[in-house]
Design a protein around this motif. Structure first.
Motif, PDB file in Angstrom:
ATOM      1  N   ALA A 201       0.817  -1.210   0.000  1.00  0.00           N
ATOM      2  CA  ALA A 201       0.000   0.000   0.000  1.00  0.00           C
ATOM      3  C   ALA A 201       0.850   1.259   0.000  1.00  0.00           C
ATOM      4  O   ALA A 201       0.502   2.257  -0.645  1.00  0.00           O
ATOM      5  N   SER A 202       1.957   1.239   0.731  1.00  0.00           N
ATOM      6  CA  SER A 202       2.783   2.432   0.864  1.00  0.00           C
ATOM      7  C   SER A 202       4.128   2.046   1.461  1.00  0.00           C
ATOM      8  O   SER A 202       4.322   0.899   1.904  1.00  0.00           O
ATOM      9  N   ALA A 203       5.033   2.998   1.520  1.00  0.00           N
ATOM     10  CA  ALA A 203       6.331   2.758   2.152  1.00  0.00           C
ATOM     11  C   ALA A 203       6.168   2.456   3.632  1.00  0.00           C
ATOM     12  O   ALA A 203       6.993   1.749   4.222  1.00  0.00           O
ATOM     13  N   GLU A 204       5.109   2.977   4.245  1.00  0.00           N
ATOM     14  CA  GLU A 204       4.876   2.748   5.679  1.00  0.00           C
ATOM     15  C   GLU A 204       4.148   1.439   5.939  1.00  0.00           C
ATOM     16  O   GLU A 204       4.377   0.788   6.956  1.00  0.00           O
ATOM     17  N   ASP A 205       3.254   1.054   5.050  1.00  0.00           N
ATOM     18  CA  ASP A 205       2.488  -0.187   5.209  1.00  0.00           C
ATOM     19  C   ASP A 205       2.929  -1.165   4.129  1.00  0.00           C
ATOM     20  O   ASP A 205       2.506  -1.079   2.980  1.00  0.00           O
ATOM     21  N   ARG A 206       3.795  -2.121   4.519  1.00  0.00           N
ATOM     22  CA  ARG A 206       4.371  -3.054   3.552  1.00  0.00           C
ATOM     23  C   ARG A 206       3.722  -4.432   3.602  1.00  0.00           C
ATOM     24  O   ARG A 206       4.287  -5.417   3.137  1.00  0.00           O
ATOM     25  N   THR A 207       2.522  -4.498   4.145  1.00  0.00           N
ATOM     26  CA  THR A 207       1.768  -5.750   4.092  1.00  0.00           C
ATOM     27  C   THR A 207       1.568  -6.122   2.628  1.00  0.00           C
ATOM     28  O   THR A 207       1.126  -5.288   1.828  1.00  0.00           O
ATOM     29  N   PRO A 208       1.897  -7.353   2.228  1.00  0.00           N
ATOM     30  CA  PRO A 208       1.767  -7.708   0.806  1.00  0.00           C
ATOM     31  C   PRO A 208       0.331  -7.633   0.320  1.00  0.00           C
ATOM     32  O   PRO A 208      -0.607  -8.008   1.022  1.00  0.00           O
ATOM     33  N   LEU A 209       0.187  -7.131  -0.901  1.00  0.00           N
ATOM     34  CA  LEU A 209      -1.112  -6.987  -1.551  1.00  0.00           C
ATOM     35  C   LEU A 209      -1.103  -7.739  -2.880  1.00  0.00           C
ATOM     36  O   LEU A 209      -0.042  -8.045  -3.430  1.00  0.00           O
ATOM     37  N   PRO A 210      -2.283  -8.023  -3.427  1.00  0.00           N
ATOM     38  CA  PRO A 210      -2.332  -8.572  -4.786  1.00  0.00           C
ATOM     39  C   PRO A 210      -1.622  -7.633  -5.758  1.00  0.00           C
ATOM     40  O   PRO A 210      -1.656  -6.407  -5.585  1.00  0.00           O
ATOM     41  N   LEU A 211      -0.988  -8.184  -6.761  1.00  0.00           N
ATOM     42  CA  LEU A 211      -0.285  -7.352  -7.736  1.00  0.00           C
ATOM     43  C   LEU A 211      -1.264  -6.399  -8.413  1.00  0.00           C
ATOM     44  O   LEU A 211      -2.325  -6.806  -8.900  1.00  0.00           O
ATOM     45  N   GLY A 212      -0.896  -5.117  -8.438  1.00  0.00           N
ATOM     46  CA  GLY A 212      -1.752  -4.107  -9.030  1.00  0.00           C
ATOM     47  C   GLY A 212      -2.643  -3.396  -8.040  1.00  0.00           C
ATOM     48  O   GLY A 212      -3.268  -2.385  -8.380  1.00  0.00           O
ATOM     49  N   ALA A 213      -2.694  -3.886  -6.798  1.00  0.00           N
ATOM     50  CA  ALA A 213      -3.573  -3.285  -5.794  1.00  0.00           C
ATOM     51  C   ALA A 213      -2.865  -2.239  -4.943  1.00  0.00           C
ATOM     52  O   ALA A 213      -3.501  -1.605  -4.100  1.00  0.00           O
ATOM     53  N   GLY A 214      -1.573  -2.062  -5.116  1.00  0.00           N
ATOM     54  CA  GLY A 214      -0.808  -1.173  -4.257  1.00  0.00           C
ATOM     55  C   GLY A 214      -0.151  -0.031  -5.009  1.00  0.00           C
ATOM     56  O   GLY A 214      -0.596   0.362  -6.100  1.00  0.00           O
ATOM     57  N   ALA A 215       0.942   0.475  -4.423  1.00  0.00           N
ATOM     58  CA  ALA A 215       1.586   1.691  -4.922  1.00  0.00           C
ATOM     59  C   ALA A 215       2.891   1.444  -5.658  1.00  0.00           C
ATOM     60  O   ALA A 215       3.480   2.398  -6.188  1.00  0.00           O
ATOM     61  N   VAL A 216       3.397   0.219  -5.683  1.00  0.00           N
ATOM     62  CA  VAL A 216       4.670  -0.056  -6.367  1.00  0.00           C
ATOM     63  C   VAL A 216       4.476   0.118  -7.883  1.00  0.00           C
ATOM     64  O   VAL A 216       3.509  -0.416  -8.445  1.00  0.00           O
ATOM     65  N   PRO A 217       5.350   0.847  -8.551  1.00  0.00           N
ATOM     66  CA  PRO A 217       5.159   1.164  -9.978  1.00  0.00           C
ATOM     67  C   PRO A 217       5.502   0.000 -10.907  1.00  0.00           C
ATOM     68  O   PRO A 217       6.470   0.040 -11.678  1.00  0.00           O
ATOM     69  N   LEU A 218       4.701  -1.053 -10.843  1.00  0.00           N
ATOM     70  CA  LEU A 218       5.002  -2.266 -11.604  1.00  0.00           C
ATOM     71  C   LEU A 218       4.992  -2.015 -13.109  1.00  0.00           C
ATOM     72  O   LEU A 218       5.820  -2.578 -13.840  1.00  0.00           O
ATOM     73  N   ALA A 219       4.058  -1.205 -13.586  1.00  0.00           N
ATOM     74  CA  ALA A 219       4.002  -0.945 -15.036  1.00  0.00           C
ATOM     75  C   ALA A 219       5.291  -0.291 -15.517  1.00  0.00           C
ATOM     76  O   ALA A 219       5.840  -0.669 -16.561  1.00  0.00           O
ATOM     77  N   ALA A 220       5.792   0.670 -14.745  1.00  0.00           N
ATOM     78  CA  ALA A 220       7.033   1.349 -15.134  1.00  0.00           C
ATOM     79  C   ALA A 220       8.218   0.399 -15.090  1.00  0.00           C
ATOM     80  O   ALA A 220       9.118   0.466 -15.944  1.00  0.00           O
ATOM     81  N   VAL A 221       8.232  -0.497 -14.101  1.00  0.00           N
ATOM     82  CA  VAL A 221       9.310  -1.494 -14.015  1.00  0.00           C
ATOM     83  C   VAL A 221       9.286  -2.402 -15.235  1.00  0.00           C
ATOM     84  O   VAL A 221      10.309  -2.603 -15.916  1.00  0.00           O
ATOM     85  N   LEU A 222       8.123  -2.954 -15.537  1.00  0.00           N
ATOM     86  CA  LEU A 222       8.042  -3.899 -16.648  1.00  0.00           C
ATOM     87  C   LEU A 222       8.305  -3.227 -17.982  1.00  0.00           C
ATOM     88  O   LEU A 222       8.804  -3.844 -18.924  1.00  0.00           O
TER      89      LEU A 222
END
Length: 287
Positions: A201-222
């Motif tokens: 969800a955020s840098a403060e809340d690192r509980t794992p989420l389903p891919l695409g449900a959070g804030a990590v920029p996966l599209a930019a990485v891929l």
């Protein structure tokens, strides 16, 4: 691009169940957490190693990596140096016996001065490189803890200068380090083995989420993985002169269920996660 998941997301799950999960959800590989809590770890005997290798082969699933916990940038005394060298060797032997192409290691430099941590990590990785070459294994330094960014990892890997020593891009940690995906990719391209994806969800809340449900920029990485930046075939080429994260590279979902027991179970998330990654790789549909 091929898909794998880490057994960190299914702690303690027997190998047969891991393989059933992989085949049922369309994953071609598995990253094995090499810890005594798990069915596969460095204390496993040769007969058991052969049995695990057979199970994976029979299922048509690859063992992508042995995910170890060796910390190559940590401060150590003489006895600690010997222990680390033995730990690294045991991880390489385990990976080779299982037929896994990669071993994951951590930096673990803590608050040490960067120059000292970098020099020790480079020296220790260089020392295990001949064994890795002999056994056909690449040892990958993960972007993590004291060396979160691609620039951090490259400071270690450049001086090593050996094709059997490379990088594992953990996209969460490079993001937490404030590095843009294009910059991480450019720094790691000459060394890159594979990429660990995850979402929170955020840098403060690192509980794992389903891919695409959070804030990590996966599209930019891929997005970066379809590019072959200048220097990707640079001073430390991937095996056989190929660039690992081109066609046929690996994305591995590291879902940290072991550290966040309250997180949703991974099995039901795997198939949707793979579909999400494939959509990102395919890009927007033509209008």
């Amino acid at each position: 691009m091929r898909f794998a998941f880490s057994t960190l997301g299914v702690p303690g799950m027997p190998v047969a169940d891991v393989l059933r999960l992989a085949t049922d959800t369309g994953y071609q590989g598995v990253e094995l957490r090499a810890h005594p809590e798990e069915p596969v770890h460095p204390l496993l005997g040769m007969r058991e190693r052969a049995a695990v290798r057979r199970q994976f082969a029979d299922a048509g699933v690859e063992i992508l990596a042995v995910a170890g916990y060796a910390q190559v940038a940590a401060a150590r005394d003489a006895a600690g140096e010997e222990e680390l060298a033995q730990e690294l060797s045991e991880l390489v032997w385990l990976a080779a016996d299982l037929g896994a192409p990669y071993v994951r290691v951590f930096p673990g430099g803590g608050e040490r001065p960067a120059a000292e941590a970098d020099a020790d990590a480079a020296r220790r990785l260089a020392a295990v490189a001949p064994l890795a070459a002999e056994r056909g294994v690449r040892v990958l330094l993960e972007t993590h803890d004291s060396h979160r960014t691609g620039a951090d990892a490259a400071r270690v890997l450049g001086p090593v200068g050996h094709r059997q020593i490379g990088a594992l891009w953990d996209v969460l940690h490079s993001w937490l380090g404030g590095e843009e995906p294009a910059d991480t990719h450019a720094a790691l391209a000459p060394h890159l083995g594979y990429v660990q994806v995850k979402d929170v969800a955020s840098a403060e809340d690192r509980t794992p989420l389903p891919l695409g449900a959070g804030a990590v920029p996966l599209a930019a990485v891929l997005d970066t993985l379809g590019q072959d930046p200048a220097g990707a075939h640079g001073p430390v080429p991937a095996p056989e002169g190929t660039y690992d994260q081109g066609a046929g590279g690996w994305l591995c979902w590291e879902y940290e269920k072991r550290w966040y027991p309250e997180a949703a179970g991974l099995p039901d998330l795997l198939a949707p996660g793979r579909i999400h990654l494939q959509r990102l790789l395919d890009g927007p549909a033509d209008s």
